[in-house]
Write a protein that holds these residues in place. Structure first.
Motif, PDB file in Angstrom:
ATOM      1  N   LYS A 197       0.832  -1.195   0.000  1.00 24.39           N
ATOM      2  CA  LYS A 197       0.000   0.000   0.000  1.00 24.39           C
ATOM      3  C   LYS A 197       0.875   1.256   0.000  1.00 24.39           C
ATOM      4  O   LYS A 197       1.873   1.330   0.708  1.00 24.39           O
ATOM      5  CB  LYS A 197      -0.909  -0.026   1.233  1.00 24.39           C
ATOM      6  CG  LYS A 197      -2.139   0.842   1.140  1.00 24.39           C
ATOM      7  CD  LYS A 197      -3.053   0.598   2.335  1.00 24.39           C
ATOM      8  CE  LYS A 197      -4.357   1.359   2.184  1.00 24.39           C
ATOM      9  NZ  LYS A 197      -4.173   2.796   2.051  1.00 24.39           N
ATOM     10  N   LYS A 198       0.479   2.244  -0.787  1.00 29.01           N
ATOM     11  CA  LYS A 198       1.312   3.435  -0.951  1.00 29.01           C
ATOM     12  C   LYS A 198       1.258   4.369   0.252  1.00 29.01           C
ATOM     13  O   LYS A 198       2.255   5.008   0.603  1.00 29.01           O
ATOM     14  CB  LYS A 198       0.888   4.205  -2.211  1.00 29.01           C
ATOM     15  CG  LYS A 198       1.044   3.410  -3.502  1.00 29.01           C
ATOM     16  CD  LYS A 198       2.471   2.942  -3.699  1.00 29.01           C
ATOM     17  CE  LYS A 198       2.635   2.149  -4.980  1.00 29.01           C
ATOM     18  NZ  LYS A 198       3.993   1.545  -5.088  1.00 29.01           N
ATOM     19  N   THR A 199       0.095   4.479   0.875  1.00 29.43           N
ATOM     20  CA  THR A 199      -0.044   5.361   2.033  1.00 29.43           C
ATOM     21  C   THR A 199      -0.777   4.615   3.143  1.00 29.43           C
ATOM     22  O   THR A 199      -1.574   3.703   2.878  1.00 29.43           O
ATOM     23  CB  THR A 199      -0.844   6.634   1.687  1.00 29.43           C
ATOM     24  OG1 THR A 199      -2.128   6.265   1.192  1.00 29.43           O
ATOM     25  CG2 THR A 199      -0.111   7.451   0.627  1.00 29.43           C
ATOM     26  N   LEU A 200      -0.524   5.008   4.372  1.00 30.02           N
ATOM     27  CA  LEU A 200      -1.208   4.384   5.494  1.00 30.02           C
ATOM     28  C   LEU A 200      -2.625   4.947   5.626  1.00 30.02           C
ATOM     29  O   LEU A 200      -2.863   6.128   5.402  1.00 30.02           O
ATOM     30  CB  LEU A 200      -0.440   4.627   6.789  1.00 30.02           C
ATOM     31  CG  LEU A 200       0.997   4.098   6.871  1.00 30.02           C
ATOM     32  CD1 LEU A 200       1.546   4.299   8.276  1.00 30.02           C
ATOM     33  CD2 LEU A 200       1.070   2.635   6.474  1.00 30.02           C
ATOM     34  N   GLY A 201      -3.528   4.077   6.025  1.00 29.98           N
ATOM     35  CA  GLY A 201      -4.898   4.510   6.277  1.00 29.98           C
ATOM     36  C   GLY A 201      -5.746   4.585   5.024  1.00 29.98           C
ATOM     37  O   GLY A 201      -5.351   4.155   3.941  1.00 29.98           O
ATOM     38  N   ILE A 202      -6.954   5.147   5.202  1.00 24.19           N
ATOM     39  CA  ILE A 202      -7.922   5.296   4.117  1.00 24.19           C
ATOM     40  C   ILE A 202      -8.396   6.742   4.093  1.00 24.19           C
ATOM     41  O   ILE A 202      -9.028   7.221   5.042  1.00 24.19           O
ATOM     42  CB  ILE A 202      -9.138   4.364   4.320  1.00 24.19           C
ATOM     43  CG1 ILE A 202      -8.719   2.902   4.321  1.00 24.19           C
ATOM     44  CG2 ILE A 202     -10.203   4.632   3.260  1.00 24.19           C
ATOM     45  CD1 ILE A 202      -8.195   2.384   2.987  1.00 24.19           C
ATOM     46  N   SER A 203      -8.106   7.433   3.011  1.00 21.24           N
ATOM     47  CA  SER A 203      -8.561   8.818   2.876  1.00 21.24           C
ATOM     48  C   SER A 203      -9.904   8.853   2.156  1.00 21.24           C
ATOM     49  O   SER A 203     -10.264   7.936   1.427  1.00 21.24           O
ATOM     50  CB  SER A 203      -7.538   9.638   2.090  1.00 21.24           C
ATOM     51  OG  SER A 203      -7.415   9.135   0.760  1.00 21.24           O
ATOM     52  N   GLN A 204     -10.643   9.938   2.398  1.00 23.26           N
ATOM     53  CA  GLN A 204     -11.947  10.108   1.772  1.00 23.26           C
ATOM     54  C   GLN A 204     -11.864  11.183   0.687  1.00 23.26           C
ATOM     55  O   GLN A 204     -11.266  12.239   0.895  1.00 23.26           O
ATOM     56  CB  GLN A 204     -12.985  10.529   2.818  1.00 23.26           C
ATOM     57  CG  GLN A 204     -13.166   9.549   3.957  1.00 23.26           C
ATOM     58  CD  GLN A 204     -13.738   8.227   3.497  1.00 23.26           C
ATOM     59  OE1 GLN A 204     -14.593   8.177   2.612  1.00 23.26           O
ATOM     60  NE2 GLN A 204     -13.265   7.136   4.090  1.00 23.26           N
ATOM     61  N   PRO A 205     -12.469  10.930  -0.470  1.00 22.88           N
ATOM     62  CA  PRO A 205     -12.483  11.973  -1.506  1.00 22.88           C
ATOM     63  C   PRO A 205     -13.269  13.191  -1.044  1.00 22.88           C
ATOM     64  O   PRO A 205     -14.309  13.061  -0.380  1.00 22.88           O
ATOM     65  CB  PRO A 205     -13.164  11.286  -2.704  1.00 22.88           C
ATOM     66  CG  PRO A 205     -13.854  10.091  -2.155  1.00 22.88           C
ATOM     67  CD  PRO A 205     -13.126   9.685  -0.919  1.00 22.88           C
ATOM     68  N   SER A 206     -12.804  14.360  -1.403  1.00 24.71           N
ATOM     69  CA  SER A 206     -13.408  15.605  -0.902  1.00 24.71           C
ATOM     70  C   SER A 206     -14.846  15.782  -1.378  1.00 24.71           C
ATOM     71  O   SER A 206     -15.662  16.405  -0.688  1.00 24.71           O
ATOM     72  CB  SER A 206     -12.567  16.810  -1.328  1.00 24.71           C
ATOM     73  OG  SER A 206     -12.468  16.861  -2.745  1.00 24.71           O
ATOM     74  N   TYR A 207     -15.188  15.229  -2.540  1.00 25.42           N
ATOM     75  CA  TYR A 207     -16.539  15.451  -3.070  1.00 25.42           C
ATOM     76  C   TYR A 207     -17.612  14.790  -2.201  1.00 25.42           C
ATOM     77  O   TYR A 207     -18.794  15.135  -2.295  1.00 25.42           O
ATOM     78  CB  TYR A 207     -16.654  14.971  -4.518  1.00 25.42           C
ATOM     79  CG  TYR A 207     -16.340  13.499  -4.744  1.00 25.42           C
ATOM     80  CD1 TYR A 207     -17.260  12.503  -4.421  1.00 25.42           C
ATOM     81  CD2 TYR A 207     -15.135  13.117  -5.323  1.00 25.42           C
ATOM     82  CE1 TYR A 207     -16.972  11.164  -4.638  1.00 25.42           C
ATOM     83  CE2 TYR A 207     -14.847  11.785  -5.540  1.00 25.42           C
ATOM     84  CZ  TYR A 207     -15.769  10.811  -5.203  1.00 25.42           C
ATOM     85  OH  TYR A 207     -15.487   9.481  -5.427  1.00 25.42           O
ATOM     86  N   LEU A 208     -17.225  13.863  -1.332  1.00 24.07           N
ATOM     87  CA  LEU A 208     -18.209  13.207  -0.475  1.00 24.07           C
ATOM     88  C   LEU A 208     -18.679  14.095   0.675  1.00 24.07           C
ATOM     89  O   LEU A 208     -19.600  13.729   1.409  1.00 24.07           O
ATOM     90  CB  LEU A 208     -17.651  11.896   0.070  1.00 24.07           C
ATOM     91  CG  LEU A 208     -17.475  10.782  -0.969  1.00 24.07           C
ATOM     92  CD1 LEU A 208     -16.859   9.544  -0.335  1.00 24.07           C
ATOM     93  CD2 LEU A 208     -18.808  10.428  -1.629  1.00 24.07           C
ATOM     94  N   ALA A 209     -18.066  15.252   0.830  1.00 24.33           N
ATOM     95  CA  ALA A 209     -18.571  16.210   1.818  1.00 24.33           C
ATOM     96  C   ALA A 209     -19.830  16.903   1.318  1.00 24.33           C
ATOM     97  O   ALA A 209     -20.576  17.492   2.106  1.00 24.33           O
ATOM     98  CB  ALA A 209     -17.503  17.248   2.139  1.00 24.33           C
ATOM     99  N   ASN A 210     -20.080  16.832   0.019  1.00 21.68           N
ATOM    100  CA  ASN A 210     -21.286  17.421  -0.561  1.00 21.68           C
ATOM    101  C   ASN A 210     -22.511  16.676  -0.061  1.00 21.68           C
ATOM    102  O   ASN A 210     -22.586  15.448  -0.146  1.00 21.68           O
ATOM    103  CB  ASN A 210     -21.201  17.344  -2.092  1.00 21.68           C
ATOM    104  CG  ASN A 210     -22.422  17.920  -2.777  1.00 21.68           C
ATOM    105  OD1 ASN A 210     -23.485  17.304  -2.773  1.00 21.68           O
ATOM    106  ND2 ASN A 210     -22.273  19.082  -3.382  1.00 21.68           N
TER     107      ASN A 210
END
Length: 683
Positions: free
Chosen positions: A207-220
C-alpha cells in the motif's frame, strides 16, 4: 449537547460529513455518549477525518464489551493510519468474534503492520476454505498481506493461487470461463483472484499510504445523502442500452437520454462482470460527469454466487475484502454511491450455541419450561435445522426461531452497513426482497429499514395498487426511501403506466425499474414486452418530480391514520393460504380501501410500536392481526384510553405469539365481545 438523541445522531453525522477538524474535540467527547448510534457516528466521523488526536480514545474503545463499538474502533484506527495503533490491532486478529477479528485483519493491512504477517500467514495456512467463516478470514488475511507488501510471502500466495480454480465465472461460457471484470459482480472472488491481486500489490511495494482517505466530493450533502434525503429514479440494468449498437459504450450518447427523462442515476443491477474493466469504468466516470448516481452489486459471500465451489457460507453480508477492492477503484468516481443486493431474506447461518445465548437473553434461564421443551431436546444447530423449524406449522421453537432469525440478520446487516459507511463516507447498502417473501421473520421488516440505507419490494409490474402498499409497508411509518425493484413487463394501458411511475412520487421516493430496456424510448432486446408509450410516461412523471423535488425528498408522513400489520401473523399464517399470498392480499386490500376513501394511512408493524409512535395517530386499523403479544395489546389498550379509535377485523388478538388460540381475544374488553368458539361453514 442536546437532550434529543436524534439531534445528537444527526449532528455527529453532519460534523463527519463536513470534515472540519475543528469538530474533532467534540467528536472525541461523543465517543462516550450514552447512545450507541451517536458513538458509532462519532467513530466513523473521526475515521473519515483521519484524526490522529482521536487515536488514544479509540484505542480505549477497542477494549469495549460492545462488539459493534469495538469493531468500529478497530476499523477507524486502520483508516486513520497512525502506526501507534498497531499493537492494539494485532491483539485482536485472533479474537473469537468474527467481526472483531476481520476488522483487525483488514486494519493491519491498511496500517502495513509487518508484525501481523505471522498471524496472517497462520490464518491462511490453517484455514479451511470450505467453511464459510474461515474462508472470509483467509480472504481478509490475503488482502492485508498484499497491502503490507512483504515479498517473502509471495511464494505462498503463488502456491495458493495455483491450488484452486474457485474464480468467479461468466454465465456466457456456461459458468466455465472467468469473468473479465471483478469490479461489478455479485460473486465472491475466490482464493484464486484474491491471491493474484496481492501478488501485484507486493511487487509494487504494498500500500502506498497508510490509512484510508476520503475523496473531498463526499462532503457534498447531495452525494453523502444521495438516497436518504433525495427523490431518485434509477435506470435499472442499463448496460444493455448504454452499450447498444449505435451508442458509444462510455454512455456519453445514452446517459443524456436519462437526464432528459428526469432520471437521477443508474442502478447497475447484477453488474457488468462480462465487460472489460476499462469499458465499465468509462460508464461510471461518464455518469459522474453528468451528475448521475451509480449503484452497483454487492460482492457477497452466499449461495448461489459461490456455487459450485463453496456450498458453506457465512451469514449473508458484505464480502469486505471484495468491497475494499471495489471501493479503492471507485475513489475518484463521484457517481458511485454504493451497493445493492436482492432475493429473499437470508437463511439463518448460526449454531446451537448462538441460539441458546439469544434464548437466555430473551426468554431467561427457564426458557425450556416457558417454551414447553424437554430437557434433552436439542436446539437447531445449522441452516437446515433452522429451516425445518421455520416451515413446520406447529413447533414449540418456531416463534423463537423466527425472532432469532430477525436478530441474526439485523446483526450481520448492521455490520455490513457500518463497515461500508465507514470505509467510504456515505456509502449505501440497499436490498430488494423478491416474490411473496416480504415478511419472513418476526421483527425484521420494520427495523431493518433503520439499519441499512434502503430496503424494499420486488414485483413484476409497477402499476398495481398493491405496489404502493408494499412501499408503505417498508417505510414503517417513517421518512425512508424505499428501494422498489419494479419491472415494467406489462401494463394494460397508458394511464396505468403513468400511475405506476407516479406512485413512487407519493410512496417510494426511490424508483428503480428492472430493467431499462422495458421502458426505453427505442426498441431493443426486450421487444416482446416493450411498449412505445412507456418512455414518454416515465419522462412526464420524473420531470415533474424534478420540478418539485424539494417537496418529495423523503418527507415525513402527515397521516394521522395507520394500518398495523403483524409480522408474527404473516409468518405463522400466510403459508396456510399460499396461492397469491392471502395475508398480503388482505392487508393490501384494506390499505387500498382506505386510500380510495381518501384516508391517507401509514403502514406500521406491530413489532415496532411504542407509545411515542402511536401518539401520532388518531385512528389505528388492524386487519386480522391474529397474533399479538401481551405487550403489544397493552400498548393498544393504553392508546385507546387516551382517546384513540381502534378499528379491527377478523380474529385480531385471538392468538398468542406461539401461536396458540387464546381462550378469548386479548383485546376483548375493547371489542365488547368475547370469543366463544369457531363454527365452520355448513352446507
Amino acid at each position: 449537547s442536546s437532550d434529543s438523541v436524534e439531534v445528537r445522531r444527526s449532528a455527529t453525522l453532519e460534523l463527519g460529513r463536513i470534515g472540519n477538524k475543528r469538530a474533532a474535540p467534540t467528536l472525541i467527547k461523543l465517543l462516550d455518549d450514552a447512545d450507541e448510534q451517536v458513538r458509532v457516528n462519532a467513530t466513523m466521523a473521526l475515521a473519515w477525518m483521519q484524526e490522529k488526536e482521536a487515536v488514544p480514545a479509540l484505542i480505549g474503545k477497542v477494549k469495549d464489551k460492545n462488539i459493534r463499538i469495538k469493531s468500529r474502533a478497530l476499523q477507524a484506527l486502520g483508516q486513520i493510519g497512525d502506526p501507534s495503533a498497531i499493537p492494539f490491532i494485532l491483539e485482536n486478529i485472533n479474537d473469537p468474534d468474527p467481526f472483531v477479528s476481520e476488522n483487525a485483519i483488514i486494519s493491519a493491512g491498511w496500517l502495513k503492520a509487518t508484525g501481523a504477517v505471522p498471524s496472517l500467514m497462520k490464518i491462511i495456512e490453517s484455514g479451511n476454505p470450505s467453511v464459510g467463516e474461515e474462508r472470509l478470514q483467509m480472504y481478509a488475511a490475503i488482502r492485508a498481506l498484499g497491502h503490507i507488501g512483504d515479498k517473502s510471502i509471495a511464494p505462498k500466495l503463488e502456491e495458493l493461487a495455483a491450488s484452486t480454480n474457485d474464480f468467479p465465472r461468466t454465465r456466457m461460457s456456461g459458468m466455465v470461463d472467468p469473468i473479465p471484470n471483478l469490479y461489478a459482480t455479485p460473486q465472491g472472488y475466490g482464493l484464486r483472484r484474491y491471491s493474484e491481486q496481492p501478488l501485484k500489490d507486493i511487487e509494487a511495494g504494498g500500500k502506498k499510504t497508510l490509512g484510508i482517505s476520503q475523496p473531498s466530493y463526499l462532503a457534498n450533502k447531495d452525494r453523502f445523502f444521495a438516497l436518504q434525503k433525495n427523490f431518485n429514479a434509477f435506470a435499472g440494468r442499463a448496460e444493455s442500452i448504454i452499450k447498444a449498437p449505435g451508442f458509444n459504450e462510455s454512455g456519453i450518447t445514452t446517459l443524456p437520454h436519462l437526464l432528459e427523462a428526469g432520471f437521477t442515476g443508474v442502478h447497475n443491477a447484477w453488474g457488468s462482470q462480462d465487460s472489460t474493466p476499462e469499458s465499465y469504468f468509462k460508464m461510471v466516470k461518464t455518469a459522474g460527469e453528468f451528475g448521475l448516481h451509480w449503484i452497483d452489486v454487492l460482492p457477497i459471500n452466499t449461495f448461489p454466487y459461490r456455487s459450485p465451489f463453496y456450498t458453506d457460507n457465512r451469514q449473508n453480508g458484505v464480502e469486505k475484502t471484495g468491497a475494499d477492492f471495489v471501493l479503492d477503484a471507485m475513489h475518484d468516481m463521484p457517481a458511485f454511491i454504493g451497493f445493492w443486493s436482492e432475493e429473499t431474506y437470508p437463511e439463518i447461518k448460526a449454531n446451537a450455541t448462538d441460539f441458546e445465548a439469544w434464548l437466555l437473553d430473551n426468554y431467561g434461564t427457564e426458557y425450556r419450561k416457558k417454551l414447553g421443551l424437554n430437557a434433552d431436546e436439542p436446539l437447531p444447530a445449522n441452516v437446515g435445522e433452522f429451516n425445518d423449524i421455520r416451515i413446520t406449522i406447529v413447533h414449540p421453537l418456531k416463534t423463537p426461531v423466527l425472532e432469532f432469525g430477525a436478530f441474526w440478520i439485523k446483526k450481520y446487516w448492521q455490520e455490513t452497513q457500518d463497515w461500508l459507511t465507514s470505509r467510504r463516507k456515505g456509502c449505501v447498502y440497499t436490498y430488494s426482497i423478491s416474490g411473496l417473501h416480504y415478511a419472513s421473520y418476526i421483527g425484521l421488516t420494520g427495523p431493518v429499514g433503520d439499519i441499512i440505507t434502503s430496503n424494499g419490494p420486488e414485483d413484476y409490474q409497477s402499476f398495481g395498487r398493491d405496489n404502493a402498499f408494499f412501499m408503505e409497508m417498508y417505510k414503517d411509518g417513517k421518512a425512508r426511501p424505499v428501494m422498489s425493484e419494479f419491472y415494467n413487463m406489462y401494463t394494460p394501458s397508458t394511464s396505468q403506466e403513468i400511475r405506476g411511475f407516479a406512485q413512487h412520487l407519493m410512496h417510494g421516493e426511490c424508483f428503480y425499474n428492472f430493467k431499462l430496456s422495458h421502458i426505453f424510448k427505442y426498441p431493443n432486446d426486450d421487444n416482446w414486452i416493450w411498449d412505445n408509450t412507456r418512455w414518454d410516461s416515465a419522462r412526464t412523471i420524473f420531470n415533474k418530480a424534478q420540478k418539485i423535488k424539494e417537496y418529495i425528498a423523503v418527507p415525513e408522513s402527515a397521516a394521522n391514520v395507520a394500518q398495523i400489520c403483524s409480522e408474527a401473523s404473516a409468518c405463522h399464517f400466510d403459508e396456510k393460504s399460499p396461492i397469491g399470498g392471502r395475508w398480503y392480499q388482505n392487508q393490501a386490500a384494506m390499505w387500498v380501501a382506505l386510500q380510495q376513501a381518501h384516508i391517507p394511512a401509514d403502514v406500521i408493524w406491530a413489532e415496532t410500536i411504542n407509545p411515542e409512535r402511536l401518539s401520532k395517530y388518531n385512528v389505528l386499523v388492524l386487519a386480522d392481526a391474529k397474533s399479538l403479544t401481551e405487550a403489544q395489546s397493552s400498548l393498544l389498550k393504553e392508546w385507546v384510553k387516551s382517546g384513540g379509535t381502534l378499528v379491527v377485523t377478523g380474529s385480531t388478538s385471538l392468538f398468542d405469539n406461539m401461536p396458540s388460540v387464546r381462550k378469548n381475544y386479548m383485546l376483548a374488553d375493547l371489542f365488547g365481545v368475547d370469543y366463544l368458539g369457531f363454527t365452520g361453514v355448513k352446507d
